[in-house]
Scaffold this motif. Structure first.
Motif, PDB file in Angstrom:
ATOM      1  N   LEU A   1      49.845  22.993  61.183  1.00 12.63           N
ATOM      2  CA  LEU A   1      48.750  22.911  59.755  1.00 12.63           C
ATOM      3  C   LEU A   1      47.635  23.825  59.492  1.00 12.63           C
ATOM      4  CD1 LEU A   1      48.635  20.695  57.850  1.00 12.63           C
ATOM      5  CD2 LEU A   1      46.369  19.058  59.604  1.00 12.63           C
ATOM      6  N   CYS A   2      46.970  23.799  59.640  1.00 11.23           N
ATOM      7  CA  CYS A   2      45.932  24.874  59.537  1.00 11.23           C
ATOM      8  C   CYS A   2      46.269  26.371  58.905  1.00 11.23           C
ATOM      9  CB  CYS A   2      45.137  25.608  61.089  1.00 11.23           C
ATOM     10  SG  CYS A   2      43.980  24.327  61.730  1.00 11.23           S
ATOM     11  N   LEU A   3      46.993  27.083  59.107  1.00 11.45           N
ATOM     12  CA  LEU A   3      47.830  28.207  58.940  1.00 11.45           C
ATOM     13  C   LEU A   3      48.520  28.076  57.621  1.00 11.45           C
ATOM     14  CD1 LEU A   3      49.437  29.760  62.286  1.00 11.45           C
ATOM     15  CD2 LEU A   3      47.071  31.116  60.888  1.00 11.45           C
ATOM     16  N   LEU A   4      49.021  26.695  57.764  1.00 11.33           N
ATOM     17  CA  LEU A   4      49.647  26.611  56.739  1.00 11.33           C
ATOM     18  C   LEU A   4      48.200  25.965  55.384  1.00 11.33           C
ATOM     19  CD1 LEU A   4      52.249  23.386  56.893  1.00 11.33           C
ATOM     20  CD2 LEU A   4      52.808  26.192  55.425  1.00 11.33           C
ATOM     21  N   VAL A   5      47.055  25.495  55.340  1.00  6.00           N
ATOM     22  CA  VAL A   5      46.244  25.778  54.355  1.00  6.00           C
ATOM     23  C   VAL A   5      45.468  26.808  54.220  1.00  6.00           C
ATOM     24  CG1 VAL A   5      43.656  24.612  54.309  1.00  6.00           C
ATOM     25  CG2 VAL A   5      45.171  22.948  55.441  1.00  6.00           C
ATOM     26  N   VAL A   6      45.619  27.606  54.966  1.00 10.95           N
ATOM     27  CA  VAL A   6      45.065  28.615  54.865  1.00 10.95           C
ATOM     28  C   VAL A   6      46.007  30.162  53.938  1.00 10.95           C
ATOM     29  CG1 VAL A   6      44.315  31.304  56.118  1.00 10.95           C
ATOM     30  CG2 VAL A   6      43.872  28.976  57.245  1.00 10.95           C
ATOM     31  N   GLY A   7      47.232  30.044  54.140  1.00 12.20           N
ATOM     32  CA  GLY A   7      48.349  30.361  53.488  1.00 12.20           C
ATOM     33  C   GLY A   7      48.054  30.040  52.129  1.00 12.20           C
ATOM     34  N   LEU A   8      48.204  28.632  51.452  1.00 10.78           N
ATOM     35  CA  LEU A   8      48.155  27.990  50.542  1.00 10.78           C
ATOM     36  C   LEU A   8      46.943  28.507  49.969  1.00 10.78           C
ATOM     37  CD1 LEU A   8      50.285  24.824  51.038  1.00 10.78           C
ATOM     38  CD2 LEU A   8      51.037  26.642  49.880  1.00 10.78           C
ATOM     39  N   SER A   9      45.895  28.167  50.698  1.00 13.24           N
ATOM     40  CA  SER A   9      44.697  28.444  49.784  1.00 13.24           C
ATOM     41  C   SER A   9      45.022  29.479  49.010  1.00 13.24           C
ATOM     42  CB  SER A   9      43.424  28.936  50.599  1.00 13.24           C
ATOM     43  OG  SER A   9      43.528  30.136  52.086  1.00 13.24           O
ATOM     44  N   ARG A  10      45.786  30.783  49.230  1.00 12.32           N
ATOM     45  CA  ARG A  10      45.961  32.146  48.435  1.00 12.32           C
ATOM     46  C   ARG A  10      46.283  31.907  47.070  1.00 12.32           C
ATOM     47  NH1 ARG A  10      46.811  37.026  52.667  1.00 12.32           N
ATOM     48  NH2 ARG A  10      45.896  37.950  51.159  1.00 12.32           N
ATOM     49  N   PHE A  11      47.334  30.533  46.690  1.00 10.62           N
ATOM     50  CA  PHE A  11      47.318  30.396  46.027  1.00 10.62           C
ATOM     51  C   PHE A  11      46.554  29.635  44.654  1.00 10.62           C
ATOM     52  CE2 PHE A  11      50.392  31.130  48.576  1.00 10.62           C
ATOM     53  CZ  PHE A  11      51.416  31.787  47.777  1.00 10.62           C
ATOM     54  N   GLU A  12      45.657  30.784  43.659  1.00  9.88           N
ATOM     55  CA  GLU A  12      44.491  29.847  43.051  1.00  9.88           C
ATOM     56  C   GLU A  12      45.287  28.890  42.214  1.00  9.88           C
ATOM     57  OE1 GLU A  12      41.074  32.369  42.603  1.00  9.88           O
ATOM     58  OE2 GLU A  12      40.952  32.628  45.199  1.00  9.88           O
ATOM     59  N   ARG A  13      46.054  29.023  41.812  1.00 10.48           N
ATOM     60  CA  ARG A  13      47.027  28.426  39.856  1.00 10.48           C
ATOM     61  C   ARG A  13      47.627  27.507  40.768  1.00 10.48           C
ATOM     62  NH1 ARG A  13      45.861  31.129  36.018  1.00 10.48           N
ATOM     63  NH2 ARG A  13      45.845  33.242  35.472  1.00 10.48           N
ATOM     64  N   LEU A  14      47.868  27.606  42.487  1.00 12.93           N
ATOM     65  CA  LEU A  14      49.175  26.086  42.771  1.00 12.93           C
ATOM     66  C   LEU A  14      47.839  25.105  42.789  1.00 12.93           C
ATOM     67  CD1 LEU A  14      51.078  25.494  43.745  1.00 12.93           C
ATOM     68  CD2 LEU A  14      50.442  26.044  46.040  1.00 12.93           C
ATOM     69  N   PRO A  15      48.035  23.699  42.314  1.00 11.48           N
ATOM     70  CA  PRO A  15      47.394  22.577  42.011  1.00 11.48           C
ATOM     71  C   PRO A  15      48.006  21.288  43.810  1.00 11.48           C
ATOM     72  CG  PRO A  15      49.391  21.989  40.913  1.00 11.48           C
ATOM     73  CD  PRO A  15      49.355  23.861  41.394  1.00 11.48           C
ATOM     74  N   GLY A  16      46.899  20.524  44.610  1.00 13.71           N
ATOM     75  CA  GLY A  16      46.841  20.475  45.252  1.00 13.71           C
ATOM     76  C   GLY A  16      47.364  20.367  46.544  1.00 13.71           C
ATOM     77  N   ARG A  17      46.664  22.309  46.774  1.00 12.78           N
ATOM     78  CA  ARG A  17      46.915  22.357  48.029  1.00 12.78           C
ATOM     79  C   ARG A  17      47.070  22.202  49.543  1.00 12.78           C
ATOM     80  NH1 ARG A  17      43.667  27.370  46.308  1.00 12.78           N
ATOM     81  NH2 ARG A  17      42.917  25.855  45.090  1.00 12.78           N
ATOM     82  N   ALA A  18      45.772  20.924  49.273  1.00  9.86           N
ATOM     83  CA  ALA A  18      45.623  20.937  50.931  1.00  9.86           C
ATOM     84  C   ALA A  18      46.608  19.848  50.851  1.00  9.86           C
ATOM     85  CB  ALA A  18      43.892  20.148  50.701  1.00  9.86           C
ATOM     86  N   ALA A  19      46.746  18.603  49.625  1.00 11.97           N
ATOM     87  CA  ALA A  19      47.908  17.970  49.969  1.00 11.97           C
ATOM     88  C   ALA A  19      49.400  18.292  50.099  1.00 11.97           C
ATOM     89  CB  ALA A  19      48.815  17.331  48.710  1.00 11.97           C
TER      90      ALA A  19
END
Length: 237
Positions: free
Chosen positions: A149-167
């Motif tokens: 889960l943590c690595l998913l959050v870190v990886g998705l955080s780099r897509f700044e134009r993607l809304p709702g990344r934590a969800a």
């Protein structure tokens, strides 16, 4: 979404990552996440096989949970941030209350789901309750709400134009957990169990992220399992 909202979301996510002692610039975080969950699933399956081969005098899945727990710890250690990736910090006091409520909510959803499923023949023995009060919360939470889960959050955080990344990370992280619970069912049972376990995984993942610790999720998981067993025991008598 406006630029201001995107910026606020990005800052909030990066603040969470840094507050949890994770590296926001980690390269290949999404690939590492996939490798992590693949190894965790392999450990779950392998532990079950080994337990069967040893013909131990137990009924519950001790082997698969112990294998998943050990694999998760070793993977996080190999990735270099075991304390942060596994969420080993002690949470705030309020998180324990949240854990109980999350666990009971999972029990309630599970009780509703059981109305659409055939009776569970599992024997409600001392071993059953001892297992449910300890191992699923450790093995499944460390493997499914730890580094994966943590690595998913870190990886998705780099897509700044993607809304709702934590969800989105919560939803994606819930998929393998739900899929593992429907391997031997089909039809309506598959749909009901998938929806129930998907909800449980999202709720436990939220608890993991909001508390910045794995321990409330461990408690909530075990509360849900034990409470469900107690309800089943009462209904059988």
């Amino acid at each position: 979404m406006s630029r201001e909202a995107q910026s606020s979301q990005t800052n909030h996510l990066h603040q969470w990552i840094q507050a949890n002692e994770l590296d926001p610039a980690r390269r290949g975080a999404l690939w590492q996440a996939l490798l992590t969950v693949a190894l965790a699933i392999a450990a779950l399956i392998g532990g079950s096989i080994v337990q069967g081969m040893l013909k131990l005098p137990v009924v519950m899945g001790w082997g698969q949970q112990l294998a998943a727990l050990l694999a998760s710890v070793l993977i996080a250690w190999a990735l270099g941030e075991p304390r942060a990736l596994l969420g080993l910090r002690w949470p705030a006091r309020q998180a324990w209350l949240h854990a109980v409520w999350v666990g009971l909510s999972i029990t309630a959803v599970g009780w509703v789901a059981e109305r659409f499923l055939p009776p569970d023949p599992a024997p409600l023995t001392i071993e059953y309750f001892l297992y449910e009060a300890t191992m699923p919360g450790l093995g499944e939470e460390f493997s499914m709400r730890g580094a994966w889960l943590c690595l998913l959050v870190v990886g998705l955080s780099r897509f700044e134009r993607l809304p709702g990344r934590a969800a989105l990370a919560l939803a994606i992280s819930a998929l393998p957990f739900a899929a593992l619970h429907v391997l031997e069912v089909s039809g309506l049972q598959l749909v009901v169990i998938f929806l129930y376990t998907f909800y449980a995984a999202v709720a436990l993942g939220w608890l993991r992220l909001s508390s910045a610790s794995i321990w409330p999720a461990v408690l909530a998981h075990n509360v849900a399992n034990v409470a469900g067993g107690v309800i089943s025991l009462l209904l059988r008598h």
